[in-house]
Enzyme design. Structure first.
Site, mmCIF file in Angstrom:
data_model
loop_
_atom_site.group_PDB
_atom_site.id
_atom_site.type_symbol
_atom_site.label_atom_id
_atom_site.label_comp_id
_atom_site.label_asym_id
_atom_site.label_seq_id
_atom_site.Cartn_x
_atom_site.Cartn_y
_atom_site.Cartn_z
ATOM 1 N N ASN A 53 48.398 119.322 7.166
ATOM 2 C CA ASN A 53 48.884 119.740 5.852
ATOM 3 C C ASN A 53 48.765 118.586 4.867
ATOM 4 O O ASN A 53 48.934 117.415 5.225
ATOM 5 C CB ASN A 53 50.315 120.307 5.915
ATOM 6 C CG ASN A 53 51.348 119.376 6.501
ATOM 7 O OD1 ASN A 53 51.049 118.559 7.357
ATOM 8 N ND2 ASN A 53 52.575 119.495 6.035
ATOM 9 N N GLU A 55 50.203 117.890 1.066
ATOM 10 C CA GLU A 55 51.043 118.351 -0.039
ATOM 11 C C GLU A 55 50.712 117.595 -1.326
ATOM 12 O O GLU A 55 50.347 116.415 -1.289
ATOM 13 C CB GLU A 55 52.521 118.154 0.304
ATOM 14 C CG GLU A 55 52.967 119.039 1.446
ATOM 15 C CD GLU A 55 54.429 118.840 1.833
ATOM 16 O OE1 GLU A 55 54.910 119.619 2.664
ATOM 17 O OE2 GLU A 55 55.077 117.897 1.326
ATOM 18 N N GLU A 66 46.237 124.871 9.101
ATOM 19 C CA GLU A 66 45.342 125.875 9.685
ATOM 20 C C GLU A 66 44.149 126.137 8.768
ATOM 21 O O GLU A 66 43.007 126.256 9.209
ATOM 22 C CB GLU A 66 46.095 127.196 9.930
ATOM 23 C CG GLU A 66 47.297 127.056 10.851
ATOM 24 C CD GLU A 66 48.611 126.812 10.088
ATOM 25 O OE1 GLU A 66 48.635 125.982 9.149
ATOM 26 O OE2 GLU A 66 49.614 127.451 10.458
ATOM 27 N N CYS A 103 52.141 130.488 8.872
ATOM 28 C CA CYS A 103 52.822 131.240 7.816
ATOM 29 C C CYS A 103 51.974 132.476 7.472
ATOM 30 O O CYS A 103 50.846 132.629 7.938
ATOM 31 C CB CYS A 103 53.008 130.347 6.588
ATOM 32 S SG CYS A 103 51.488 130.024 5.673
ATOM 33 N N CYS A 106 48.509 131.766 6.108
ATOM 34 C CA CYS A 106 47.552 131.295 7.116
ATOM 35 C C CYS A 106 47.160 132.397 8.098
ATOM 36 O O CYS A 106 46.038 132.399 8.608
ATOM 37 C CB CYS A 106 48.112 130.085 7.859
ATOM 38 S SG CYS A 106 48.133 128.608 6.811
HETATM 39 ZN ZN LIG Z 1 50.282 128.182 6.341
#
Ligand SMILES: [Zn+2]
Length: 155
Positions: A53, A55, A66, A103, A106
């Site tokens: 990830n 940010e 992902e 999530c 994803c």
């Molecule tokens: Zn995600």
């Protein structure tokens, strides 16, 4: 149904995927959530790609691990189906100790490159020696995807 399995009992291919997700997690850039996520995806052509990830201050431009892994696989190998994805997430200084499933955003991204295969494996690291395993079909039932538009992605 979700199954729990020892990492050492996984196929060599899946152990490699888990190891690469753990490595990718080390490179995450999550200064706002402090939640470090790594992912590794196995393409149907045997290619493997990692993601973490990333940010950004406006939050909206954040990249999920992902998505980064899948987009990186496509950048290297072109549009390709996927067989499995491994994910690991935990706060910065903690060892992973709970399942971190993709999530909703994803799940849609993963489904896009499953080429209609609901059995694509999703592994999430739940401890230093265990994973939980599910499938995209379980996690993303009644999916919307390229097939709804009459499109077939990849080969
Ligand atoms: Zn995600």
């Amino acid at each position: 149904m979700t199954k729990k399995k020892k990492i050492c009992e996984l196929s060599i291919e899946d152990q490699c995927l888990v190891r690469q997700a753990l490595e990718a997690r080390q490179n995450a850039q999550p200064p706002y959530s402090n939640f470090y996520v790594g992912a590794a995806v196995l393409g149907s052509d045997g290619g493997v790609s990692k993601g973490c990830n990333v940010e950004r201050a406006n939050y909206t431009s954040t990249s999920h691990a992902e998505q980064v892994a899948i987009d990186s696989l496509i950048a290297s190998n072109g549009p390709v189906g996927i067989c499995a994805i491994a994910i690991v997430g935990a706060p910065r200084d903690k060892e992973p100790n709970a399942a971190v499933w993709p999530c909703g955003h994803c799940r849609g991204i993963i489904w896009e490159n499953c080429l209609g295969n609901k059995n694509v494996r999703i592994l999430t690291v739940v401890s230093k020696d265990e994973v939980e395993i599910s499938t995209i079909g379980e996690l993303y039932p009644n999916a919307f995807g390229p097939e709804d538009l009459g499109i077939k992605i990849g080969a």
